[in-house]
Design a protein around this motif. Sequence first.
Motif, PDB file in Angstrom:
ATOM      1  N   ILE A   1      37.682 -13.317 -17.152  1.00 30.61           N
ATOM      2  CA  ILE A   1      37.127 -12.856 -18.423  1.00 30.61           C
ATOM      3  C   ILE A   1      37.376 -13.936 -19.471  1.00 30.61           C
ATOM      4  O   ILE A   1      38.214 -14.821 -19.278  1.00 30.61           O
ATOM      5  N   PRO A   2      36.678 -13.908 -20.596  1.00 28.22           N
ATOM      6  CA  PRO A   2      36.847 -14.974 -21.599  1.00 28.22           C
ATOM      7  C   PRO A   2      38.286 -15.123 -22.081  1.00 28.22           C
ATOM      8  O   PRO A   2      38.980 -14.135 -22.340  1.00 28.22           O
ATOM      9  N   ASN A   3      38.721 -16.382 -22.193  1.00 29.14           N
ATOM     10  CA  ASN A   3      40.083 -16.661 -22.669  1.00 29.14           C
ATOM     11  C   ASN A   3      40.345 -16.046 -24.033  1.00 29.14           C
ATOM     12  O   ASN A   3      41.440 -15.548 -24.309  1.00 29.14           O
ATOM     13  N   ILE A   4      39.352 -16.102 -24.899  1.00 29.88           N
ATOM     14  CA  ILE A   4      39.515 -15.596 -26.260  1.00 29.88           C
ATOM     15  C   ILE A   4      39.914 -14.118 -26.237  1.00 29.88           C
ATOM     16  O   ILE A   4      40.788 -13.680 -27.006  1.00 29.88           O
ATOM     17  N   ASP A   5      39.295 -13.342 -25.354  1.00 27.72           N
ATOM     18  CA  ASP A   5      39.604 -11.910 -25.280  1.00 27.72           C
ATOM     19  C   ASP A   5      41.019 -11.666 -24.778  1.00 27.72           C
ATOM     20  O   ASP A   5      41.699 -10.739 -25.231  1.00 27.72           O
ATOM     21  N   ARG A   6      41.463 -12.471 -23.833  1.00 24.95           N
ATOM     22  CA  ARG A   6      42.845 -12.332 -23.333  1.00 24.95           C
ATOM     23  C   ARG A   6      43.850 -12.595 -24.460  1.00 24.95           C
ATOM     24  O   ARG A   6      44.817 -11.863 -24.646  1.00 24.95           O
ATOM     25  N   ILE A   7      43.615 -13.698 -25.169  1.00 27.19           N
ATOM     26  CA  ILE A   7      44.531 -14.097 -26.236  1.00 27.19           C
ATOM     27  C   ILE A   7      44.562 -13.047 -27.338  1.00 27.19           C
ATOM     28  O   ILE A   7      45.630 -12.663 -27.834  1.00 27.19           O
TER      29      ILE A   7
ATOM     30  N   SER B   1      53.461 -24.004 -33.862  1.00 25.92           N
ATOM     31  CA  SER B   1      54.543 -23.611 -34.763  1.00 25.92           C
ATOM     32  C   SER B   1      54.501 -22.099 -34.946  1.00 25.92           C
ATOM     33  O   SER B   1      53.432 -21.492 -34.951  1.00 25.92           O
ATOM     34  N   TYR B   2      55.710 -21.518 -35.096  1.00 26.53           N
ATOM     35  CA  TYR B   2      55.795 -20.079 -35.364  1.00 26.53           C
ATOM     36  C   TYR B   2      56.357 -19.878 -36.771  1.00 26.53           C
ATOM     37  O   TYR B   2      57.313 -20.561 -37.152  1.00 26.53           O
ATOM     38  N   PRO B   3      55.776 -18.979 -37.579  1.00 27.72           N
ATOM     39  CA  PRO B   3      54.733 -18.017 -37.217  1.00 27.72           C
ATOM     40  C   PRO B   3      53.359 -18.666 -37.086  1.00 27.72           C
ATOM     41  O   PRO B   3      53.089 -19.703 -37.707  1.00 27.72           O
ATOM     42  N   THR B   4      52.513 -18.020 -36.281  1.00 27.62           N
ATOM     43  CA  THR B   4      51.146 -18.475 -36.109  1.00 27.62           C
ATOM     44  C   THR B   4      50.222 -17.273 -36.239  1.00 27.62           C
ATOM     45  O   THR B   4      50.651 -16.206 -36.662  1.00 27.62           O
ATOM     46  N   THR B   5      48.973 -17.451 -35.892  1.00 24.46           N
ATOM     47  CA  THR B   5      48.014 -16.347 -35.964  1.00 24.46           C
ATOM     48  C   THR B   5      47.229 -16.271 -34.665  1.00 24.46           C
ATOM     49  O   THR B   5      47.134 -17.254 -33.906  1.00 24.46           O
ATOM     50  N   SER B   6      46.654 -15.102 -34.427  1.00 23.85           N
ATOM     51  CA  SER B   6      45.779 -14.932 -33.281  1.00 23.85           C
ATOM     52  C   SER B   6      44.616 -15.909 -33.340  1.00 23.85           C
ATOM     53  O   SER B   6      44.205 -16.465 -32.311  1.00 23.85           O
ATOM     54  N   GLU B   7      44.103 -16.167 -34.526  1.00 25.66           N
ATOM     55  CA  GLU B   7      42.949 -17.062 -34.676  1.00 25.66           C
ATOM     56  C   GLU B   7      43.292 -18.485 -34.260  1.00 25.66           C
ATOM     57  O   GLU B   7      42.475 -19.171 -33.621  1.00 25.66           O
ATOM     58  N   ILE B   8      44.491 -18.950 -34.592  1.00 29.63           N
ATOM     59  CA  ILE B   8      44.904 -20.304 -34.188  1.00 29.63           C
ATOM     60  C   ILE B   8      45.032 -20.384 -32.671  1.00 29.63           C
ATOM     61  O   ILE B   8      44.594 -21.357 -32.039  1.00 29.63           O
ATOM     62  N   LEU B   9      45.624 -19.364 -32.059  1.00 30.95           N
ATOM     63  CA  LEU B   9      45.754 -19.356 -30.602  1.00 30.95           C
ATOM     64  C   LEU B   9      44.385 -19.319 -29.937  1.00 30.95           C
ATOM     65  O   LEU B   9      44.147 -19.998 -28.933  1.00 30.95           O
ATOM     66  N   GLN B  10      43.484 -18.526 -30.485  1.00 35.07           N
ATOM     67  CA  GLN B  10      42.135 -18.451 -29.925  1.00 35.07           C
ATOM     68  C   GLN B  10      41.423 -19.800 -30.048  1.00 35.07           C
ATOM     69  O   GLN B  10      40.719 -20.226 -29.136  1.00 35.07           O
ATOM     70  N   ALA B  11      41.599 -20.470 -31.188  1.00 32.28           N
ATOM     71  CA  ALA B  11      40.927 -21.757 -31.409  1.00 32.28           C
ATOM     72  C   ALA B  11      41.359 -22.804 -30.396  1.00 32.28           C
ATOM     73  O   ALA B  11      40.596 -23.715 -30.068  1.00 32.28           O
ATOM     74  N   SER B  12      42.568 -22.672 -29.867  1.00 33.61           N
ATOM     75  CA  SER B  12      43.047 -23.635 -28.870  1.00 33.61           C
ATOM     76  C   SER B  12      42.301 -23.513 -27.551  1.00 33.61           C
ATOM     77  O   SER B  12      42.428 -24.381 -26.682  1.00 33.61           O
TER      78      SER B  12
ATOM     79  N   TYR C   1      47.991 -11.018 -28.345  1.00 33.45           N
ATOM     80  CA  TYR C   1      48.629 -11.164 -29.647  1.00 33.45           C
ATOM     81  C   TYR C   1      48.608  -9.860 -30.431  1.00 33.45           C
ATOM     82  O   TYR C   1      49.503  -9.590 -31.239  1.00 33.45           O
ATOM     83  N   SER C   2      47.607  -9.043 -30.150  1.00 31.05           N
ATOM     84  CA  SER C   2      47.576  -7.709 -30.759  1.00 31.05           C
ATOM     85  C   SER C   2      48.767  -6.873 -30.303  1.00 31.05           C
ATOM     86  O   SER C   2      49.391  -6.163 -31.102  1.00 31.05           O
ATOM     87  N   VAL C   3      49.109  -6.971 -29.014  1.00 30.64           N
ATOM     88  CA  VAL C   3      50.293  -6.271 -28.494  1.00 30.64           C
ATOM     89  C   VAL C   3      51.544  -6.758 -29.217  1.00 30.64           C
ATOM     90  O   VAL C   3      52.382  -5.964 -29.672  1.00 30.64           O
ATOM     91  N   PHE C   4      51.674  -8.077 -29.322  1.00 34.98           N
ATOM     92  CA  PHE C   4      52.853  -8.635 -29.989  1.00 34.98           C
ATOM     93  C   PHE C   4      52.965  -8.160 -31.433  1.00 34.98           C
ATOM     94  O   PHE C   4      54.034  -7.704 -31.876  1.00 34.98           O
TER      95      PHE C   4
END
Length: 389
Positions: A370-376, A304-315, A380-383
């Motif tokens: 590289i680790p998925n968490i770092d990519r995400i 769901s949007y809005p979301t957070t970087s932390e939620i995306l990372q947790a996936s 999301y920081s760019v966004f």
Amino acid sequence: MISRKQICQAGLITMFMGFGMQLHANAVSQNEKNIEKIVTQSFKPLMDQYYAPGMAIGIIHNGKNYEKYYGVQSREENKSVNGQTLFELGSVSKIFTAVSGTYANNQGKISFDDHLSKYLPALKSSEIDKVNLLELLTYTSGNLPLQFLDHVKTDKQILEYFKNWKAKNPSGTYREYSNPSIGFFGYLTAKSMSVPFSSLLEKTIFPQLNLKHTYVNVPEEQKINYAFGYDEKDQPVRVNPGPLSDEAYGVKSTLPDMLNFVNANLNLDTNSPAMRKVLLDTHKGYFKVADSGMTQALGWEMFSYPTTSEILQASNSKQILLGSNSVVKELSQPKSKVFHKTGSTDGFGAYILFIPEEGFGLVMLMNKKIPNIDRIKAAYSVFETLKDN
């Protein structure tokens, strides 16, 4: 006769038109510089931290594409990464497997409710035949593992594996991320279309998506553009074919093509009516993963949007990637959504993120895993930075 006054007025109009065009050009240039700065600040540290040879980052923002290339596609040849460079997509390939299956479903060649023995009668009465195609596609068969056992290599061995498979959980109740699961779905989809899976993608799906430099099997004339990935020991590698690898992690593509694909998902009406429906169908969530904020769509992971970087990372936590997680069927769909997918091979890493409500998309392709968490986190920081500007 044209008067001197009219000539002067015409000159002033031309001068101010030119001045306005220059201001617009400067504004565009400044915007590109700002985006380049934001992308570089977020992603360049990852190249340095993990000693990655090269990277391509694409942004879709305010209706425009921005591309940025870093490093080399091969240390041995020292050839710079560019718009023709082919990267391995790893599990981002699963999105195209979902697209091909949705296409076949909409063409009446398969039904997601079908059981597997309809396409392989040898599976009749086996436990895997209790699973339907949708459950294969969404990793909810019961407990198919991340990878095949090492001895499974040939088509005969794949068939024997599925005939002898035993479920630990009822289908549709647990999600366990699995190459054999979605790989077998792709295999059965292609079988229903009477073509090899690679041909289904390269001759039917990719052309309809206007992907001109996306392949399962890289043509000879394109191998000069095919990057080398670099493994944990920093040795040059490319993906080794394995059982159902084409279906699960076999696609290679360029940054411009992947931006085209994200644009097709962001701007559905620019597609043909048939492909518009296919892409829209892949955006539907089917199984909500407990305590994660993530819903499994077709190929995509949805939030769901809005979301957070932390939620995306947790996936992309170890539990979600490697564990068995209870699910509930998703009956309602959020009004605003976020979609993403990571992918890796031994030498490559990829990530796609798009947010329809914001018209935002991002593609990251790198010839180092590289680790998925770092990519995400970087994406999301760019966004968030662009959204706040």
